[in-house]
Scaffold this motif. Structure first.
Motif, PDB file in Angstrom:
ATOM      1  N   THR A  90      24.610  84.355   3.215  1.00  0.00           N
ATOM      2  CA  THR A  90      23.161  84.523   3.140  1.00  0.00           C
ATOM      3  C   THR A  90      22.451  83.177   3.073  1.00  0.00           C
ATOM      4  O   THR A  90      21.351  83.022   3.605  1.00  0.00           O
ATOM      5  CB  THR A  90      22.780  85.376   1.918  1.00  0.00           C
ATOM      6  N   VAL A  91      23.069  82.203   2.422  1.00  0.00           N
ATOM      7  CA  VAL A  91      22.470  80.865   2.379  1.00  0.00           C
ATOM      8  C   VAL A  91      22.427  80.280   3.794  1.00  0.00           C
ATOM      9  O   VAL A  91      21.427  79.668   4.200  1.00  0.00           O
ATOM     10  CB  VAL A  91      23.261  79.941   1.443  1.00  0.00           C
ATOM     11  N   PHE A  92      23.498  80.482   4.548  1.00  0.00           N
ATOM     12  CA  PHE A  92      23.532  80.008   5.931  1.00  0.00           C
ATOM     13  C   PHE A  92      22.440  80.672   6.762  1.00  0.00           C
ATOM     14  O   PHE A  92      21.737  80.015   7.536  1.00  0.00           O
ATOM     15  CB  PHE A  92      24.905  80.294   6.549  1.00  0.00           C
ATOM     16  N   MET A  93      22.284  81.991   6.610  1.00  0.00           N
ATOM     17  CA  MET A  93      21.269  82.711   7.375  1.00  0.00           C
ATOM     18  C   MET A  93      19.864  82.212   7.038  1.00  0.00           C
ATOM     19  O   MET A  93      19.024  82.026   7.924  1.00  0.00           O
ATOM     20  CB  MET A  93      21.378  84.215   7.104  1.00  0.00           C
ATOM     21  N   SER A  94      19.607  81.977   5.750  1.00  0.00           N
ATOM     22  CA  SER A  94      18.288  81.491   5.350  1.00  0.00           C
ATOM     23  C   SER A  94      18.029  80.094   5.894  1.00  0.00           C
ATOM     24  O   SER A  94      16.935  79.793   6.388  1.00  0.00           O
ATOM     25  CB  SER A  94      18.171  81.487   3.819  1.00  0.00           C
ATOM     26  N   LEU A  99      15.133  77.460  12.683  1.00  0.00           N
ATOM     27  CA  LEU A  99      14.576  78.148  13.844  1.00  0.00           C
ATOM     28  C   LEU A  99      13.067  78.305  13.714  1.00  0.00           C
ATOM     29  O   LEU A  99      12.340  78.196  14.705  1.00  0.00           O
ATOM     30  CB  LEU A  99      15.243  79.518  13.997  1.00  0.00           C
ATOM     31  N   HIS A 100      12.598  78.548  12.499  1.00  0.00           N
ATOM     32  CA  HIS A 100      11.163  78.696  12.296  1.00  0.00           C
ATOM     33  C   HIS A 100      10.427  77.415  12.676  1.00  0.00           C
ATOM     34  O   HIS A 100       9.340  77.453  13.275  1.00  0.00           O
ATOM     35  CB  HIS A 100      10.884  79.053  10.836  1.00  0.00           C
ATOM     36  N   ASN A 159      16.053  88.807  12.272  1.00  0.00           N
ATOM     37  CA  ASN A 159      17.344  89.308  11.806  1.00  0.00           C
ATOM     38  C   ASN A 159      17.960  88.397  10.749  1.00  0.00           C
ATOM     39  O   ASN A 159      18.556  88.876   9.779  1.00  0.00           O
ATOM     40  CB  ASN A 159      18.304  89.475  12.986  1.00  0.00           C
ATOM     41  N   PHE A 160      17.813  87.091  10.934  1.00  0.00           N
ATOM     42  CA  PHE A 160      18.389  86.144   9.977  1.00  0.00           C
ATOM     43  C   PHE A 160      17.566  86.051   8.698  1.00  0.00           C
ATOM     44  O   PHE A 160      18.111  86.035   7.599  1.00  0.00           O
ATOM     45  CB  PHE A 160      18.502  84.750  10.616  1.00  0.00           C
ATOM     46  N   HIS A 161      16.259  85.945   8.856  1.00  0.00           N
ATOM     47  CA  HIS A 161      15.396  85.659   7.703  1.00  0.00           C
ATOM     48  C   HIS A 161      14.961  86.922   6.958  1.00  0.00           C
ATOM     49  O   HIS A 161      14.821  86.908   5.734  1.00  0.00           O
ATOM     50  CB  HIS A 161      14.166  84.894   8.172  1.00  0.00           C
TER      51      HIS A 161
END
Length: 251
Positions: free
Chosen positions: A24-28, A34-35, A195-197
Motif C-alpha cells: 500500500t505504501v508503494f501504491m500511494s 503519477l499525480h 486504482n492506485f490512490h
C-alpha cells in the motif's frame, strides 16, 4: 509481558507487518508521482462560464410570468430561471421545486419543448469541441469509475466524438458548460491513478473505505513499531562513575 515486548519480538512484528503493508505504501507513492505527471499531461478543468454565440435579447418578448404559465403545473414553485440561447433562439430554462431537470419555454414564441434539454447539451458539446457531430452516449445521474465525484456536478450528458482518440465530454445543462473533457490516453492515466490512490478497482464504496482505513491504520502501526524499536535497541551509555571505577581497577 516483558518477554512479549522484547526487541526481537518488536523487530519481528515490524519486519512482517512492514512487508505486508509495503504494497500500500508503494501504491500511494506511485500514485503521488503519477499525480505530479498528470498535472502536466491532463488539461485544465473546462471553464464554468456558459458559452455560446451570443443572445439577442430583443427576441425575448415573452415575459417570465407568461413562460411559467406554460408549465404543466403553473402553480409549481419556481426555484431558478436562466435564459439560454439554443438553436439561435432564446429559451427560458425553468427549474421547479420537486421536479428533476428543467423546463424549456421559448422566450420568443412561448412554446414549451420537452426535448430542448438534450438539444442544448449537444450544442454545448459541439461548441466546446470546435464543431463536429458529437454523439450522445449516456446520461449520468450518479458517479461512475470515469466520471468520479471530484467533478461534483450531476446530472450530466456524455458525448463522444469520432476522432480516433476516444475524445468525450460530459455536459451539464444546469451550468451550461462542459464539466469534464477527456480521451483514451488521458483516461488511461486517470484510471491508473484512481486504482492506485483511491482503490477504485473495488466497486463497493463501503468495502473500499473500510479496507483503505484498515491498511492505512496498519501503516501507522508499522511506523509506531519502528519508533518503539529504535528506542528499545538504542546503545546504552555506561554511567561515568562505572567507567572511572573500571579504569582504576585496571591501573
Amino acid at each position: 509481558m516483558k518477554r512479549r515486548l522484547s526487541p526481537m519480538a518488536v523487530r519481528r512484528a515490524h519486519r512482517w507487518l512492514g512487508l505486508f503493508f509495503s504494497v500500500t505504501v508503494f501504491m500511494s507513492a506511485a500514485s503521488g508521482v503519477l499525480h505530479t505527471a498528470m498535472s502536466r499531461t491532463q488539461s485544465a478543468p473546462p471553464p464554468v462560464r456558459p458559452t455560446g454565440g451570443g443572445l439577442d435579447a430583443s427576441k425575448a418578448t415573452v415575459t417570465l410570468a407568461e413562460a411559467v404559465a406554460k408549465l404543466p403545473d403553473p402553480s409549481a414553485v419556481v426555484e431558478a430561471v436562466n435564459v439560454r440561447q439554443v438553436g439561435g433562439e432564446p429559451w427560458y430554462q425553468i427549474f421547479a421545486r420537486g421536479v428533476p431537470g428543467a423546463f424549456y419555454v421559448n422566450a420568443a414564441s412561448g412554446r414549451l419543448d420537452a426535448g430542448r434539454d438534450q438539444a442544448y447539451a449537444a450544442q454545448i458539446a459541439s461548441e466546446f469541441l470546435g464543431g463536429g457531430s458529437p454523439v450522445k452516449t449516456g446520461y449520468l445521474t450518479k458517479f461512475d469509475s470515469e466520471y468520479v465525484n471530484i467533478f461534483r456536478v450531476l446530472p450530466v450528458y456524455k458525448f463522444d466524438l469520432a476522432d480516433g482518440k476516444g475524445t468525450r465530454v460530459y455536459v451539464s445543462t444546469t451550468t451550461g458548460s462542459v464539466t469534464r473533457h477527456t480521451d483514451d490516453s488521458r483516461q488511461f492515466e486517470a484510471s491508473i491513478f484512481s486504482n492506485f490512490h483511491k482503490w477504485m478497482f473495488i466497486p463497493n464504496k463501503d468495502a473500499r473505505d473500510f479496507l483503505m482505513v484498515a491498511v492505512t491504520s496498519g501503516v501507522i502501526v508499522v511506523s509506531a513499531l519502528g519508533v518503539v524499536l529504535f528506542f528499545m535497541t538504542r546503545p546504552r551509555r555506561r554511567p561515568v562513575q562505572t567507567v572511572q571505577q573500571g579504569a582504576a581497577t585496571h591501573a
